[in-house]
Write a protein that holds these residues in place. Structure first.
Motif, mmCIF file in Angstrom:
data_model
loop_
_atom_site.group_PDB
_atom_site.id
_atom_site.type_symbol
_atom_site.label_atom_id
_atom_site.label_comp_id
_atom_site.label_asym_id
_atom_site.label_seq_id
_atom_site.Cartn_x
_atom_site.Cartn_y
_atom_site.Cartn_z
ATOM 1 N N SER A 95 50.080 84.654 52.725
ATOM 2 C CA SER A 95 49.468 83.477 52.121
ATOM 3 C C SER A 95 48.109 83.862 51.564
ATOM 4 O O SER A 95 47.505 84.858 51.986
ATOM 5 C CB SER A 95 49.300 82.341 53.137
ATOM 6 O OG SER A 95 50.549 81.790 53.508
ATOM 7 N N VAL A 96 47.628 83.056 50.611
ATOM 8 C CA VAL A 96 46.320 83.270 49.989
ATOM 9 C C VAL A 96 45.618 81.916 49.908
ATOM 10 O O VAL A 96 46.191 80.949 49.396
ATOM 11 C CB VAL A 96 46.457 83.884 48.580
ATOM 12 C CG1 VAL A 96 45.132 83.844 47.831
ATOM 13 C CG2 VAL A 96 46.979 85.317 48.663
ATOM 14 N N GLN A 97 44.382 81.869 50.411
ATOM 15 C CA GLN A 97 43.594 80.638 50.342
ATOM 16 C C GLN A 97 42.258 80.843 49.621
ATOM 17 O O GLN A 97 41.325 80.063 49.798
ATOM 18 C CB GLN A 97 43.364 80.073 51.745
ATOM 19 C CG GLN A 97 44.640 79.554 52.405
ATOM 20 C CD GLN A 97 44.395 78.719 53.643
ATOM 21 O OE1 GLN A 97 43.465 78.979 54.402
ATOM 22 N NE2 GLN A 97 45.234 77.715 53.851
ATOM 23 N N ASP A 98 42.186 81.851 48.782
ATOM 24 C CA ASP A 98 40.965 82.097 48.005
ATOM 25 C C ASP A 98 40.627 80.935 47.090
ATOM 26 O O ASP A 98 39.473 80.789 46.680
ATOM 27 C CB ASP A 98 41.125 83.368 47.169
ATOM 28 C CG ASP A 98 41.165 84.618 48.025
ATOM 29 O OD1 ASP A 98 40.207 85.403 47.968
ATOM 30 O OD2 ASP A 98 42.153 84.806 48.761
ATOM 31 N N PHE A 99 41.620 80.107 46.752
ATOM 32 C CA PHE A 99 41.403 79.019 45.798
ATOM 33 C C PHE A 99 41.506 77.649 46.469
ATOM 34 O O PHE A 99 41.736 76.641 45.808
ATOM 35 C CB PHE A 99 42.420 79.128 44.662
ATOM 36 C CG PHE A 99 42.512 80.516 44.097
ATOM 37 C CD1 PHE A 99 41.488 81.037 43.322
ATOM 38 C CD2 PHE A 99 43.609 81.321 44.374
ATOM 39 C CE1 PHE A 99 41.557 82.325 42.827
ATOM 40 C CE2 PHE A 99 43.687 82.617 43.882
ATOM 41 C CZ PHE A 99 42.660 83.119 43.107
ATOM 42 N N TYR A 100 41.346 77.642 47.790
ATOM 43 C CA TYR A 100 41.413 76.361 48.494
ATOM 44 C C TYR A 100 40.289 75.455 47.990
ATOM 45 O O TYR A 100 40.492 74.265 47.729
ATOM 46 C CB TYR A 100 41.284 76.585 49.995
ATOM 47 C CG TYR A 100 41.961 75.513 50.823
ATOM 48 C CD1 TYR A 100 43.297 75.644 51.199
ATOM 49 C CD2 TYR A 100 41.268 74.374 51.208
ATOM 50 C CE1 TYR A 100 43.928 74.661 51.950
ATOM 51 C CE2 TYR A 100 41.894 73.384 51.957
ATOM 52 C CZ TYR A 100 43.222 73.528 52.325
ATOM 53 O OH TYR A 100 43.842 72.547 53.059
ATOM 54 N N ARG A 101 39.107 76.016 47.858
ATOM 55 C CA ARG A 101 37.978 75.286 47.280
ATOM 56 C C ARG A 101 37.532 76.030 46.044
ATOM 57 O O ARG A 101 37.386 77.261 46.057
ATOM 58 C CB ARG A 101 36.847 75.176 48.298
ATOM 59 C CG ARG A 101 35.676 74.333 47.827
ATOM 60 C CD ARG A 101 34.695 74.059 48.956
ATOM 61 N NE ARG A 101 33.634 73.156 48.519
ATOM 62 C CZ ARG A 101 32.755 72.604 49.333
ATOM 63 N NH1 ARG A 101 32.803 72.863 50.630
ATOM 64 N NH2 ARG A 101 31.812 71.795 48.871
ATOM 65 N N LEU A 102 37.303 75.296 44.943
ATOM 66 C CA LEU A 102 36.985 75.927 43.666
ATOM 67 C C LEU A 102 35.562 75.585 43.245
ATOM 68 O O LEU A 102 35.083 74.473 43.465
ATOM 69 C CB LEU A 102 37.958 75.458 42.577
ATOM 70 C CG LEU A 102 39.436 75.792 42.773
ATOM 71 C CD1 LEU A 102 40.250 75.194 41.632
ATOM 72 C CD2 LEU A 102 39.650 77.293 42.841
ATOM 73 N N GLU A 103 34.919 76.563 42.629
ATOM 74 C CA GLU A 103 33.625 76.349 41.994
ATOM 75 C C GLU A 103 33.823 76.492 40.494
ATOM 76 O O GLU A 103 34.173 77.561 40.007
ATOM 77 C CB GLU A 103 32.591 77.363 42.506
ATOM 78 C CG GLU A 103 32.312 77.292 44.005
ATOM 79 C CD GLU A 103 31.583 76.015 44.398
ATOM 80 O OE1 GLU A 103 30.980 75.370 43.503
ATOM 81 O OE2 GLU A 103 31.610 75.660 45.589
ATOM 82 N N GLY A 104 33.639 75.402 39.764
ATOM 83 C CA GLY A 104 33.808 75.450 38.317
ATOM 84 C C GLY A 104 35.248 75.440 37.857
ATOM 85 O O GLY A 104 35.528 75.755 36.689
ATOM 86 N N GLY A 105 36.189 75.092 38.733
ATOM 87 C CA GLY A 105 37.589 75.027 38.351
ATOM 88 C C GLY A 105 37.957 73.664 37.784
ATOM 89 O O GLY A 105 37.109 72.772 37.654
ATOM 90 N N PRO A 106 39.223 73.465 37.447
ATOM 91 C CA PRO A 106 39.653 72.184 36.883
ATOM 92 C C PRO A 106 39.603 71.040 37.891
ATOM 93 O O PRO A 106 39.555 69.873 37.513
ATOM 94 C CB PRO A 106 41.091 72.461 36.436
ATOM 95 C CG PRO A 106 41.550 73.586 37.320
ATOM 96 C CD PRO A 106 40.335 74.421 37.558
ATOM 97 N N VAL A 107 39.627 71.376 39.174
ATOM 98 C CA VAL A 107 39.505 70.406 40.261
ATOM 99 C C VAL A 107 38.628 71.048 41.342
ATOM 100 O O VAL A 107 38.521 72.275 41.416
ATOM 101 C CB VAL A 107 40.884 70.023 40.857
ATOM 102 C CG1 VAL A 107 41.655 69.105 39.937
ATOM 103 C CG2 VAL A 107 41.701 71.276 41.179
ATOM 104 N N PRO A 108 37.988 70.249 42.194
ATOM 105 C CA PRO A 108 37.112 70.852 43.208
ATOM 106 C C PRO A 108 37.847 71.625 44.293
ATOM 107 O O PRO A 108 37.269 72.500 44.928
ATOM 108 C CB PRO A 108 36.361 69.656 43.788
ATOM 109 C CG PRO A 108 37.208 68.474 43.469
ATOM 110 C CD PRO A 108 37.883 68.786 42.179
ATOM 111 N N LYS A 109 39.120 71.288 44.547
ATOM 112 C CA LYS A 109 39.910 72.061 45.500
ATOM 113 C C LYS A 109 41.321 72.184 44.954
ATOM 114 O O LYS A 109 41.861 71.270 44.343
ATOM 115 C CB LYS A 109 39.918 71.434 46.896
ATOM 116 C CG LYS A 109 40.660 70.122 47.032
ATOM 117 C CD LYS A 109 40.489 69.521 48.428
ATOM 118 C CE LYS A 109 41.142 70.318 49.523
ATOM 119 N NZ LYS A 109 42.596 70.084 49.619
ATOM 120 N N ALA A 110 41.917 73.370 45.165
ATOM 121 C CA ALA A 110 43.275 73.619 44.663
ATOM 122 C C ALA A 110 44.252 73.648 45.830
ATOM 123 O O ALA A 110 44.917 72.661 46.111
ATOM 124 C CB ALA A 110 43.330 74.908 43.861
#
Length: 553
Positions: free
Chosen positions: A348-363
């Protein structure tokens, strides 16, 4: 059944079965009404894909017990078995894959951390991660979870390591790890409710590859059927009543519930009286049961004076990406490509659980595995692998290549299903099931953020597969839902005007009515929710046990 007991629980899955054990252990007299049969390990000995996954072993046919689903505003209502999870003792945990990941602390306070997206009904949970964490640890320890939290830099805080080391990986997992490292990602062993070693008298996994959609004949999957149900029965204070269809939670003139009416296999009506009733049928079916439990005191359904029962229905926003590695192509020279006694990449990968500057604040979460070895499902995939459906010799050649000369990899995506009031469960008195009861009418409504999150994660999965050198990469779905992961509709909260339950999952309106399936969750989080449901059930069970000790119930 006419004799009153302390607690009557409707449903024996992740919530109800877990609660039954802890209450019976604490000394309560418990009766569990389960709509389906009490299956045994012998019932799972055959990996019969037709009988098990396509023949209705776990869910009823829509000809007898339909759900009505509308997938978008204005679309026609379709008759389907979507929305059923499992009708059997142990519920959906019997055929789960057992991915047991915890919510992150911010998942429980999304409104405070990320704000409320326009058009949504996002609310903070009335409890914190810190309150839930000891129950996560207890649930993992009681049932047996395999994992290695140290490998995930984004792992939520833990008070103890996983009870067992992770399951062994397919050799291809090392190739995935290397590709992810080149992208700067942090893959880790997916925690599983599957035993990697002898635990609590049950044997370790035998790597048959048939977890999801199948029961475990080896007893290695930590389902409620294999764990809490035997322990609950061993107390001598818990009775499981299979094939008991609950028709109504009965309320008295004093506003309290007095028990549950249910039908047996012969269609005979019974009433189980109890001091406390706990509903745990699944989010959709629990909503239906409460809405169908109408009386002079509760004309719009039990505990529905504020009109919130059934509203804010959530699932898990989902996407799926597939890839192939051929032994004479991108897989050439990869050690163990076609070998390995396990069918799992287990990453599993959770590097994108919370986003900075992404399309949504959490993925959310990316989970990588090999496609399970189900021959019919794989043959169907093979037949649709070209622009036109394959047939005859072309299909035979494609199946030979797929089964014997390549590996198919899958990325399953779990993202936040942002709640909206219009996504809801109602009942339809014009359509009734074989018992004569109004069926569940399910309106599925997506917030725009759902697709932004799943689309972003699908692109990341494609990035990894291409970095691995896969010969073919394609996205099967950029936005869907996982029907077996159901939340909301009976949410708990501090404000009785905007929630159905209080912080202990007790109805705001009915003082001796509780709900412990996924319906209590105001938000879905970005991981599978089964572990959270079980941890919360233990928390609520201890609250109930304390209330009994203090003679408050």
């Amino acid at each position: 059944m006419s004799e009153a007991v302390d607690v009557c629980i409707v449903g024996s899955g992740a919530g109800g079965g877990t609660l039954a054990y802890w209450l019976a252990k604490a000394g309560a007299r418990v009766v569990v009404l389960e709509k389906g049969p009490h299956l045994t390990l012998a019932d799972f000995a055959r990996h019969d894909e037709i009988a098990v996954t396509r023949g209705g072993l776990f869910v009823p046919p829509p000809t007898l017990e339909p759900h009505l689903v509308q997938d978008a505003p204005g679309e026609k209502w379709r008759v389907t078995d979507d929305g059923w999870i499992a009708n059997c003792v142990g519920g959906g945990t019997v055929h789960m894959s057992g991915y047991f990941l915890r919510l992150h602390p911010d998942d429980l306070r999304q409104r405070s951390v990320y704000g409320r997206p326009e058009g949504s009904s996002v609310e903070d949970w009335p409890i914190s991660y810190e309150e839930l964490e000891p129950w996560y640890e207890l649930a993992e320890r009681l049932i047996g979870v395999s994992g290695d939290g140290a490998r995930n830099p984004f792992e939520p805080p833990r008070s103890a390591p996983y009870p067992m080391p992770p399951l062994p990986d397919h050799p291809l997992a090392l190739h995935l790890d290397a590709a992810a490292a080149r992208l700067g990602w942090h893959p880790y062993n997916t925690p599983r409710a599957v035993l990697s070693q002898l635990y609590d008298g049950r044997p370790p996994c035998n790597f048959c590859g048939h977890c999801g959609s199948f029961g475990c004949w080896n007893g290695s999957k930590s389902s409620v059927l294999a764990t809490f149900i035997p322990k609950a029965l061993a107390t001598g204070r818990c009775t499981i009543v299979p094939r008991a269809m609950a028709t109504e939670v009965v309320a008295g003139s004093d506003g309290k519930v007095r028990g549950v009416r249910w039908l047996d296999e012969r269609g005979e009506l019974h009433e189980q009286r109890a001091r406390v009733v706990v509903v745990s049928c699944s989010t959709i079916e629990s909503s239906r049961l409460l809405l169908n439990s109408r009386s002079k005191r509760f004309p719009d359904g039990l505990a529905n004076g504020n009109g919130q029962v059934g509203r804010n229905l959530c699932f898990s926003a989902n996407a799926s990406v597939l890839a192939e590695l051929h032994e004479d192509g991108g897989g050439k020279g990869i050690p163990g490509l076609l070998e390995g006694r396990t069918m799992w990449l287990g990453r599993s990968v959770q590097d994108f659980y919370r986003l900075e500057g992404g399309p949504v604040p959490k993925a959310g979460t990316l989970r990588f595995d090999l496609v399970p070895p189900n021959p019919i499902a794989n043959a169907q995939m093979a037949s649709m692998s070209a622009d036109l459906p394959l047939w005859g010799r072309a299909l035979k050649a494609e199946m030979d290549r797929r089964f014997h000369h390549s590996r198919t990899l899958a990325a399953e995506i779990f993202a936040e299903f942002v709640p909206v009031p219009e996504s809801r469960v109602e009942t339809d008195s014009d359509v009734r099931d074989r018992h004569g009861l109004p069926v569940a009418k399910i309106a599925v409504r997506h917030h725009a953020n759902n697709g932004l999150a799943t689309g972003f994660l699908a692109d990341r999965a494609e990035d990894l597969f291409r970095e691995m050198g896969c010969d073919r990469v394609w996205t099967r779905s950029r936005l869907g839902i996982t029907w077996v992961l159901q939340h909301g509709a009976l949410r708990f909260g501090s404000d009785p005007a905007r929630s159905v339950l209080d912080r202990n999952c007790r109805s705001h309106e009915v003082p001796n009515l509780y709900v412990v399936d996924g319906g209590f969750m105001p938000t879905s989080g970005s991981v599978p929710s089964t572990l959270t449901i079980q941890a919360n059930a233990l928390r609520v069970a201890e609250h109930l046990a304390d209330a009994f000790r203090r003679r408050e119930l």
